[in-house]
Enzyme design. Structure first.
Site, PDB file in Angstrom:
ATOM      1  N   GLY A   1       0.780  -1.225   0.000  1.00 51.91           N
ATOM      2  CA  GLY A   1       0.000   0.000   0.000  1.00 51.91           C
ATOM      3  C   GLY A   1       0.810   1.273   0.000  1.00 51.91           C
ATOM      4  O   GLY A   1       0.357   2.303   0.502  1.00 51.91           O
TER       5      GLY A   1
ATOM      6  N   GLY B   1       3.908   1.560  -5.258  1.00 52.17           N
ATOM      7  CA  GLY B   1       5.131   1.381  -6.029  1.00 52.17           C
ATOM      8  C   GLY B   1       4.921   1.369  -7.531  1.00 52.17           C
ATOM      9  O   GLY B   1       5.739   1.893  -8.284  1.00 52.17           O
ATOM     10  N   SER B   2       3.813   0.784  -7.999  1.00 53.42           N
ATOM     11  CA  SER B   2       3.571   0.702  -9.444  1.00 53.42           C
ATOM     12  C   SER B   2       3.389   2.085 -10.063  1.00 53.42           C
ATOM     13  O   SER B   2       3.987   2.395 -11.095  1.00 53.42           O
ATOM     14  CB  SER B   2       2.332  -0.156  -9.724  1.00 53.42           C
TER      15      SER B   2
ATOM     16  N   ASP C   1      -3.166   8.554  -5.219  1.00 56.66           N
ATOM     17  CA  ASP C   1      -1.763   8.148  -5.290  1.00 56.66           C
ATOM     18  C   ASP C   1      -1.021   8.917  -6.378  1.00 56.66           C
ATOM     19  O   ASP C   1       0.100   9.384  -6.182  1.00 56.66           O
ATOM     20  CB  ASP C   1      -1.648   6.650  -5.588  1.00 56.66           C
TER      21      ASP C   1
END
Length: 331
Positions: free
Chosen positions: A115, A118-119, A163
């Site tokens: 969570g 990173g992607s 994000d």
């Protein structure tokens, strides 16, 4: 010409996960971990695989453990999807790209599947490298939309804008994804906040395998779309946590922020299934006197601690359940 770009891990502080439901959030970048992309001219377009992208294994068990830890695809599909989406954006905008090829590779220190996003960090860093290489400017509030589209449309990853916004803006940002605002301008209202307003924060994350976020959100989204009263009201209350948190930050009301972080998780637990492993992170941190909520979809938590003595207790107690504690570097 050697281009190197970077994007950092992120943590949702308040309002998570209402960003995918026209809510509000506050998030921070976590510069302790990052993804970097290196790009340079070459005769052909070449994506250089990293160790985690290998298709050569010592044994069947090595393959099993590698897939369990890193997933099936590694980072190369993220780069391919980002390059494709970048070229499509330029074509749509009437931007003619010169006939220049490049080699590109990535590296990341962001723990996977806990969570910390990173992607999307790899994708953000890739877009930044391509923008620099081709001298293309993409407006800051538009870039998170392209990063999200890369993941959702190209890779089938279920996610929200939070994000990608914080990784594109960096620092600390209050985000309002109100439906009216989104419909009018195509993106939310993003307000950078002075990181010096932040209280003492810790992050703790599992050092064993987490859960992929796309699978976590699907059921709740279906219930929300159907208008299930519990889900709709709870998600609205989670968004209010971020709105109240913004006001508490400006007041420097640490006690209110402590309670809001806890409320964020308690509301989430009303509509999401929380695994025993993730719940133990929350309960262990709270037993030390700290507040605790998820940074993302699970696998890591964020909260306030009072002093160094409490931080040390967090280090000791969370280590007992295979979790690592860090102090996030925001700037």
């Amino acid at each position: 010409m050697l281009i190197e770009t970077r994007a950092y891990a992120r943590a949702g502080l308040l309002g998570n996960p209402s960003d995918g439901f026209f809510g509000k959030t506050i998030a921070i970048t976590v510069r302790n971990f990052g993804a970097s992309v290196t790009l340079y001219p070459s005769p052909e377009l070449h994506i250089e695989p990293q160790l985690q992208d290998t298709n050569v294994f010592r044994s069947l068990y090595h393959l099993r453990d590698s897939v369990s830890t890193l997933g099936y695809h590694g980072g190369v599909p993220l780069l391919k999807a980002a390059i494709k989406k970048f070229s499509e954006y330029c074509e749509t905008e009437g931007i003619r790209l010169p006939n220049q090829n490049f080699s590109i590779r990535y590296n990341t220190s962001i723990p996977r599947q806990v969570g910390l996003s990173g992607s999307s960090a790899i994708i953000v860093a890739t877009f930044r490298a391509l923008m620099q290489f081709y001298s293309v400017e993409i407006l800051q509030p538009v870039l998170p939309n392209l990063v999200l589209a890369t993941e959702s449309e190209e890779l089938g990853i279920t996610a929200g804008l939070q994000d990608r916004v914080i990784q594109c803006y960096e620092g600390c940002v209050y985000m309002d994804f109100d439906r009216t605002i989104m419909d009018r301008q195509g993106y939310g209202q993003y307000e950078p906040l002075d990181p010096r307003l932040l209280p003492k924060l810790y992050i703790a994350y599992n050092t064993d395998l987490g859960k992929q976020s796309g699978r976590v959100h699907n059921d709740v989204r279906t219930r929300w779309v159907k208008g299930e009263e519990l889900v709709v009201e709870t998600m609205s209350a989670i968004a209010d946590v971020a709105r109240e948190g913004r006001e508490a930050l400006f007041r420097q009301d640490t006690e209110a922020l402590h309670e809001l972080v806890n409320r964020n998780f308690d509301l989430r637990a009303k509509i999401y299934t929380i695994s025993d492993r993730n719940r133990s992170l929350i309960e262990t941190a709270r037993a030390c006197g700290a507040s605790a909520s998820f940074t993302g979809s699970g696998g890591s938590i964020i909260g306030l601690y009072r002093d160094d003595a409490m931080l040390n207790r967090l280090f000791v107690e969370l280590k007992k359940i295979n979790a690592r504690v860090i102090k996030p570097y925001v700037v």
